[in-house]
Motif scaffolding. Structure first.
Motif, mmCIF file in Angstrom:
data_model
loop_
_atom_site.group_PDB
_atom_site.id
_atom_site.type_symbol
_atom_site.label_atom_id
_atom_site.label_comp_id
_atom_site.label_asym_id
_atom_site.label_seq_id
_atom_site.Cartn_x
_atom_site.Cartn_y
_atom_site.Cartn_z
ATOM 1 N N ALA A 233 0.723 -1.194 -0.119
ATOM 2 C CA ALA A 233 0.176 0.102 0.100
ATOM 3 C C ALA A 233 0.738 1.277 0.119
ATOM 4 O O ALA A 233 0.616 2.324 -0.646
ATOM 5 N N GLN A 234 2.163 1.214 0.821
ATOM 6 C CA GLN A 234 2.802 2.419 0.774
ATOM 7 C C GLN A 234 3.349 2.738 -0.639
ATOM 8 O O GLN A 234 3.541 4.057 -1.091
ATOM 9 N N GLN A 235 3.620 1.624 -1.384
ATOM 10 C CA GLN A 235 4.308 1.974 -2.783
ATOM 11 C C GLN A 235 3.218 2.470 -3.698
ATOM 12 O O GLN A 235 3.560 3.205 -4.417
ATOM 13 N N VAL A 236 1.856 1.935 -3.360
ATOM 14 C CA VAL A 236 0.702 2.621 -4.126
ATOM 15 C C VAL A 236 0.569 4.101 -3.812
ATOM 16 O O VAL A 236 0.355 4.649 -4.818
ATOM 17 N N VAL A 237 0.565 4.369 -2.886
ATOM 18 C CA VAL A 237 0.515 5.832 -2.373
ATOM 19 C C VAL A 237 1.538 6.693 -2.981
ATOM 20 O O VAL A 237 1.327 7.560 -3.667
ATOM 21 N N PHE A 238 2.916 6.194 -3.059
ATOM 22 C CA PHE A 238 4.026 6.857 -3.836
ATOM 23 C C PHE A 238 3.674 7.010 -5.257
ATOM 24 O O PHE A 238 3.956 8.161 -5.765
ATOM 25 N N LEU A 239 3.203 5.912 -5.800
ATOM 26 C CA LEU A 239 3.011 6.194 -7.314
ATOM 27 C C LEU A 239 1.907 7.335 -7.639
ATOM 28 O O LEU A 239 1.583 7.472 -8.644
ATOM 29 N N CYS A 240 1.050 7.306 -6.480
ATOM 30 C CA CYS A 240 -0.239 8.622 -6.572
ATOM 31 C C CYS A 240 0.467 9.782 -6.441
ATOM 32 O O CYS A 240 -0.260 10.637 -6.702
ATOM 33 N N LEU A 241 1.621 10.159 -6.048
ATOM 34 C CA LEU A 241 2.175 11.366 -5.445
ATOM 35 C C LEU A 241 2.840 12.089 -6.539
ATOM 36 O O LEU A 241 3.384 11.378 -7.614
ATOM 37 N N PRO A 242 3.010 13.330 -6.567
ATOM 38 C CA PRO A 242 3.872 14.286 -7.716
ATOM 39 C C PRO A 242 5.156 13.365 -7.756
ATOM 40 O O PRO A 242 5.895 13.702 -8.780
ATOM 41 N N GLU A 243 5.755 13.248 -6.421
ATOM 42 C CA GLU A 243 7.116 12.962 -6.403
ATOM 43 C C GLU A 243 7.654 11.672 -7.221
ATOM 44 O O GLU A 243 8.666 11.449 -7.715
ATOM 45 N N SER A 244 6.366 10.953 -7.996
ATOM 46 C CA SER A 244 6.858 9.862 -8.541
ATOM 47 C C SER A 244 6.436 10.080 -10.020
ATOM 48 O O SER A 244 6.264 9.072 -11.044
ATOM 49 N N SER A 245 6.193 11.365 -10.519
ATOM 50 C CA SER A 245 5.707 11.504 -11.937
ATOM 51 C C SER A 245 6.648 11.118 -12.833
ATOM 52 O O SER A 245 6.106 11.060 -14.180
ATOM 53 N N TYR A 246 7.753 10.780 -12.627
ATOM 54 C CA TYR A 246 8.832 10.247 -13.677
ATOM 55 C C TYR A 246 8.783 8.906 -13.751
ATOM 56 O O TYR A 246 9.827 8.297 -14.398
ATOM 57 N N VAL A 247 8.042 8.143 -12.911
ATOM 58 C CA VAL A 247 8.322 6.713 -12.902
ATOM 59 C C VAL A 247 6.793 6.248 -13.675
ATOM 60 O O VAL A 247 5.506 6.546 -13.415
ATOM 61 N N HIS A 248 7.061 5.502 -14.903
ATOM 62 C CA HIS A 248 6.200 5.295 -15.886
ATOM 63 C C HIS A 248 6.350 3.982 -16.354
ATOM 64 O O HIS A 248 7.648 3.924 -16.957
ATOM 65 N N GLY A 249 5.508 2.962 -16.698
ATOM 66 C CA GLY A 249 5.461 2.072 -17.290
ATOM 67 C C GLY A 249 6.393 0.938 -16.663
ATOM 68 O O GLY A 249 7.012 0.051 -17.305
ATOM 69 N N GLN A 250 6.504 0.984 -15.268
ATOM 70 C CA GLN A 250 7.250 0.224 -14.632
ATOM 71 C C GLN A 250 6.663 -0.959 -13.790
ATOM 72 O O GLN A 250 5.512 -0.983 -13.538
ATOM 73 N N ALA A 251 7.385 -2.102 -13.448
ATOM 74 C CA ALA A 251 6.846 -2.911 -12.488
ATOM 75 C C ALA A 251 7.842 -3.095 -11.206
ATOM 76 O O ALA A 251 8.790 -3.671 -11.511
ATOM 77 N N ILE A 252 7.411 -2.531 -10.117
ATOM 78 C CA ILE A 252 8.062 -2.503 -9.014
ATOM 79 C C ILE A 252 7.851 -3.891 -8.225
ATOM 80 O O ILE A 252 6.717 -3.990 -7.860
ATOM 81 N N ASN A 253 8.912 -4.259 -7.753
ATOM 82 C CA ASN A 253 8.804 -5.515 -7.075
ATOM 83 C C ASN A 253 8.843 -5.062 -5.539
ATOM 84 O O ASN A 253 9.657 -4.403 -4.914
ATOM 85 N N VAL A 254 8.013 -5.746 -4.836
ATOM 86 C CA VAL A 254 7.886 -5.774 -3.354
ATOM 87 C C VAL A 254 7.844 -6.843 -2.916
ATOM 88 O O VAL A 254 6.906 -7.566 -2.503
#
Length: 261
Positions: A233-254
């Motif tokens: 869930a913490q990673q999901v929140v990060f991907l919703c924030l402006p700080e992650s705006s340059y993260v795109h098309g990625q598959a993040i392993n948790v």
């Protein structure tokens, strides 16, 4: 309140990872439409709202394999709220069945739930996102989608396809201000993992052993720790924030290092 004013849909919100994603998005200020097939989503939403300063979790009992119903619910949300900012495609099922015992019905049910619904819900939600030139789509895949599973081949295939779909959507909608990414959870303690424990114990004749699957997978985790829904869930929140705006098309392993590609 980093997500105050945002409108989100989370599928499979009634338990495990989906429930925690819903909770954390709401705690950060988002209004979350919590979709689940079970009627218990109503009582769970009430419980989450009791811990918030406003009613930000809105329960929606829905079968996501019903594409027409899903599209109708999206239209209702857009009509009511004027937008959808975040979509988390989390709903999914898992079956532990040896490769040669998977029948057509099991295959179709797995792909309808884990893949078909992701495609058509993304298709429905991305249209109002394109109108506003912004949006975040996060697909919950699995490390099984990276490496395969001999006793859950249909599950692994569905999750691998979700990764491919994530890339296709990222290519299609990136120029419209929409960020699309996937998360691949590893050994996460959820009711699904508890069911996998029971199923693998039965298949491999280890009914007298506890945590068969967890111990098997944990042996391959370099940090020797199990994960929890909050880690995802913490990673999901990060991907919703402006700080992650340059993260795109990625598959993040948790996954604590279970997979490193």
């Amino acid at each position: 309140m980093r997500l105050e004013g945002k409108v989100a849909i989370v599928t499979g919100a009634g338990g495990g990872i989906g429930q925690e994603i819903t909770n954390q998005l709401a705690q950060d200020g988002a209004t979350v439409f919590a979709w689940d097939i079970s009627e218990k989503i109503h009582s769970q939403a009430d419980e989450m709202n009791q811990n918030l300063d406003a009613k930000r979790v809105i329960p929606v009992q829905i079968d996501i394999s019903d594409i027409a119903q899903m599209r109708s619910k999206v239209e209702q949300i857009v009509e009511e709220k004027g937008k959808i900012d975040i979509l988390v495609n989390n709903a999914g099922i898992m079956q532990t069945i040896p490769f040669l015992e998977i029948d057509e019905q099991s295959w179709d049910r797995m792909l309808d739930t884990n893949l078909k619904s992701v495609f058509f819900l993304t298709q429905a939600v991305v249209k109002p996102m394109m109108d506003r030139k912004q949006g975040r789509i996060i697909n919950i895949s699995s490390i099984a989608g990276r490496s395969g599973r001999p006793v859950a081949a249909h599950y692994a295939a569905s999750k691998s396809a979700v990764l491919s779909l994530t890339k296709s959507a990222a290519l299609a909608f990136g120029e419209h201000g929409i960020r699309v990414n996937a998360i691949c959870p590893g050994v996460i303690m959820t009711p699904m993992m508890e069911q996998i424990n029971r199923d693998r114990a039965r298949i491999f004749g280890k009914e007298n052993e506890e945590n068969v699957a967890v111990n098997e997978f944990l042996a391959k985790v370099p940090i020797k720790e199990i994960g929890y829904p909050s880690d995802v869930a913490q990673q999901v929140v990060f991907l919703c924030l402006p700080e992650s705006s340059y993260v795109h098309g990625q598959a993040i392993n948790v996954c604590g290092g279970y997979e490193m590609n």
